[in-house]
Structures are given as C-alpha cells and as structure tokens.
Motif scaffolding. Structure first.
Motif, PDB file in Angstrom:
ATOM      1  N   VAL A  19      39.011  38.220  46.551  1.00  0.00           N
ATOM      2  CA  VAL A  19      37.538  37.817  46.573  1.00  0.00           C
ATOM      3  C   VAL A  19      36.829  38.243  47.625  1.00  0.00           C
ATOM      4  CG1 VAL A  19      36.058  35.722  46.201  1.00  0.00           C
ATOM      5  CG2 VAL A  19      38.455  35.725  45.136  1.00  0.00           C
TER       6      VAL A  19
ATOM      7  N   GLY B 251      42.513  34.942  45.964  1.00  0.00           N
ATOM      8  CA  GLY B 251      42.447  35.271  47.367  1.00  0.00           C
ATOM      9  C   GLY B 251      43.434  36.273  47.823  1.00  0.00           C
TER      10      GLY B 251
ATOM     11  N   LEU C 104      36.322  28.329  52.692  1.00  0.00           N
ATOM     12  CA  LEU C 104      37.091  29.538  52.233  1.00  0.00           C
ATOM     13  C   LEU C 104      38.432  29.348  52.733  1.00  0.00           C
ATOM     14  CD1 LEU C 104      34.633  32.303  52.958  1.00  0.00           C
ATOM     15  CD2 LEU C 104      35.282  31.242  50.660  1.00  0.00           C
TER      16      LEU C 104
ATOM     17  N   ASP D 108      41.647  29.994  50.186  1.00  0.00           N
ATOM     18  CA  ASP D 108      42.612  30.657  50.507  1.00  0.00           C
ATOM     19  C   ASP D 108      43.925  30.197  50.315  1.00  0.00           C
ATOM     20  OD1 ASP D 108      40.947  32.787  50.807  1.00  0.00           O
ATOM     21  OD2 ASP D 108      41.154  32.787  53.098  1.00  0.00           O
TER      22      ASP D 108
ATOM     23  N   CYS E 203      39.857  35.534  50.496  1.00  0.00           N
ATOM     24  CA  CYS E 203      38.485  35.670  50.486  1.00  0.00           C
ATOM     25  C   CYS E 203      38.160  36.347  52.016  1.00  0.00           C
ATOM     26  CB  CYS E 203      37.606  34.561  50.162  1.00  0.00           C
ATOM     27  SG  CYS E 203      35.908  34.775  49.888  1.00  0.00           S
TER      28      CYS E 203
END
Length: 156
Positions: free
Chosen positions: A3, A37, A24, A28, A39
């Motif tokens: 991502v 992921g 994030l 992850d 990301c």
C-alpha cells in the motif's frame, strides 16, 4: 499487497503526523498476516507553483509502477468501513500487488490523473483538508485490517 499513500505536501511534526505514524504502524502489524502492507508514504511538493497539473506530474512519479490507483476525491464513492475493508481484500484477492492512494493538494487532483484512476474514494460530501485526509485514510486502513482479521476494534 503493498500500500502506498502518495500525497501532496509534507506532514510536519505534530499531532497529524503522530496519528498517521501510529495508525500506519498498527496497519502494518495487523495487515501482515492478511497479506496487506506494508504501507509507504510518498510526499511531493510543487515548489515552482505549477498548480494541479504540476502536482499531478509529481504524484504520477510517486505512484509505484503497476499500482491500482485510488484517488481520494470528494466525487468518489462513499463506502462504509466494512465495505472499504471488502474493497481492499477484493483488490488483494484479484492478485493486485500494489495499491496507491493518491491525495491531492488544496485544489484537489488534476483531471488527467483523476481520469486514470481505477477507483475514486470519498470520505463524504464535505471537503476535508488534505492533511486530515491522510489521518483519516491511515485510520481506515488500520480499521480495514482489523475488520478483516476479526479483531474487535471496529464495532458496527
């Protein structure tokens, strides 16, 4: 599925950056077992003042080759969190290896880039500051991974 968040502007140290980083990191961690992921965030700045067209060129360079492109746009589809989770899982299950979420600057995303998008996502009819959109997107990515993993974070 990797991502990417490709966004105009630099998120400076402060509460928004802290939130994005936290969500994030959670995404992850939660997404790893789901083949979601990691990301990565790519920030671009148009230092020459070329407007939306220049921003679109910079964003286009930041999008990983072969990525499914999802633009964040007020005219896009409004999804519930479970529907967003299903959309992510569907892209992954279709064999997409990369998805790039594109966040434009204060004036939005140039039509040329918007028209190339595979999907347009909206966080509602209201216009949101592009820095807050990053926070909301990061949270929704984490929420989607939580929903898909069956964790109790999302309560509908």
């Amino acid at each position: 599925m990797k991502v990417s968040i490709c966004a105009v502007g630099r998120l400076r140290a402060g509460p928004e950056k802290d939130l994005v980083d936290d969500y994030l990191k959670r995404f992850d961690r939660t997404g790893r077992a789901l083949a979601l992921g990691p990301c990565a965030v790519s920030e671009v700045e148009d230092r020459k003042g070329g407007g939306m067209a220049a921003e679109a060129t910079l964003l286009d360079r930041a999008i990983p080759d072969g990525s499914l492109i999802c633009v964040m746009d007020e005219r896009g589809a409004v999804l519930s969190s479970p529907d967003f989770a299903s959309k992510l899982a569907g892209w992954r299950d279709q064999g997409r290896s990369d998805v790039a979420f594109v966040i434009g600057g204060a004036d939005g995303i140039d039509l040329a880039l918007r028209s190339r998008a595979d999907f347009a996502l909206s966080f509602g009819a209201m216009v949101w500051p592009h820095m807050l959109v990053r926070v909301m997107l990061a949270e929704q990515l984490y929420r989607a991974a939580s929903i898909l993993s069956g964790a109790p974070y999302h309560r509908s």
